[in-house]
Write a protein that holds these residues in place. Sequence first.
Motif, PDB file in Angstrom:
ATOM      1  N   ALA A 115       0.810  -1.118   0.032  1.00  0.00           N
ATOM      2  CA  ALA A 115       0.085   0.117  -0.045  1.00  0.00           C
ATOM      3  C   ALA A 115       0.732   1.342   0.032  1.00  0.00           C
ATOM      4  O   ALA A 115       0.664   2.182  -0.644  1.00  0.00           O
ATOM      5  N   PHE A 116       1.863   1.246   0.802  1.00  0.00           N
ATOM      6  CA  PHE A 116       2.814   2.412   0.784  1.00  0.00           C
ATOM      7  C   PHE A 116       3.433   2.473  -0.301  1.00  0.00           C
ATOM      8  O   PHE A 116       3.477   3.825  -0.919  1.00  0.00           O
ATOM      9  N   GLY A 118       2.507   1.537  -3.233  1.00  0.00           N
ATOM     10  CA  GLY A 118       1.526   1.861  -4.209  1.00  0.00           C
ATOM     11  C   GLY A 118       0.931   3.215  -4.207  1.00  0.00           C
ATOM     12  O   GLY A 118       0.889   3.952  -5.381  1.00  0.00           O
ATOM     13  N   ILE A 119       0.732   3.938  -3.180  1.00  0.00           N
ATOM     14  CA  ILE A 119       0.573   5.239  -2.932  1.00  0.00           C
ATOM     15  C   ILE A 119       1.672   6.300  -3.489  1.00  0.00           C
ATOM     16  O   ILE A 119       1.447   7.145  -4.132  1.00  0.00           O
ATOM     17  N   ILE A 120       2.962   5.967  -3.182  1.00  0.00           N
ATOM     18  CA  ILE A 120       4.027   6.630  -3.772  1.00  0.00           C
ATOM     19  C   ILE A 120       3.982   6.566  -5.421  1.00  0.00           C
ATOM     20  O   ILE A 120       4.372   7.614  -6.019  1.00  0.00           O
ATOM     21  N   SER A 121       3.968   5.376  -5.945  1.00  0.00           N
ATOM     22  CA  SER A 121       3.925   5.312  -7.243  1.00  0.00           C
ATOM     23  C   SER A 121       2.823   5.805  -7.946  1.00  0.00           C
ATOM     24  O   SER A 121       3.030   6.345  -9.070  1.00  0.00           O
ATOM     25  N   PHE A 122       1.604   5.868  -7.170  1.00  0.00           N
ATOM     26  CA  PHE A 122       0.500   6.646  -7.992  1.00  0.00           C
ATOM     27  C   PHE A 122       0.855   8.033  -7.848  1.00  0.00           C
ATOM     28  O   PHE A 122       0.538   8.747  -8.981  1.00  0.00           O
ATOM     29  N   PHE A 123       1.223   8.886  -6.547  1.00  0.00           N
ATOM     30  CA  PHE A 123       1.578  10.120  -6.790  1.00  0.00           C
ATOM     31  C   PHE A 123       2.765  10.355  -7.820  1.00  0.00           C
ATOM     32  O   PHE A 123       2.559  11.634  -8.442  1.00  0.00           O
TER      33      PHE A 123
END
Length: 183
Positions: A115-116, A118-123
Amino acid sequence: MDINIFLFILAVSFVVLTSIGILSLFGSTYWLEQIILFFVVSSANIIFSTYILSFLRWIGPWGYLTLHAFLFIIVIVLRQFLPGKAVRFSLNDIIDEIKILKKDSTIVILFFAAAFFGIISFFLAVYMPPNNWDSMTYHLSRVGHWLQHGSLAPFPTYQLFQLCAPPNAEILILWTVAFVRSD
């Protein structure tokens, strides 16, 4: 709102509804399995549509939208004749499985790490333009050529890997770029 964004939202809706209709034919009972199958079926839907549109030399927002609507109608008709179960995401089932997964700390750690990242990659994907060698010479150049010519046909290039490497990741990029008109 820009017409391309509206068409993108409409195409996403068709892909989501078509994927849910196809999943209902499988009858999976586990919610995690349903989520994974949903992403696999959605990606396959986009890739299948791109190959058909490439054959017709009609890759673009209107081609995608037309074919996704057609596939959605086919799934609706199939659902009338084939038995299937409703796709359901019961909150109680999810909570029960989470309670079972909590007992194993490695799964919890793996979930939070995924999740961590994934959030960084999305940003990074949303706010940072692609600027590395791989994106500029391989991924986006393929997408740009395919979109300009409306086909996945081979094209003259000095970079042979642009023609030989599997194109599925670039096809998924192509699908979004065709609507949004941006990388």
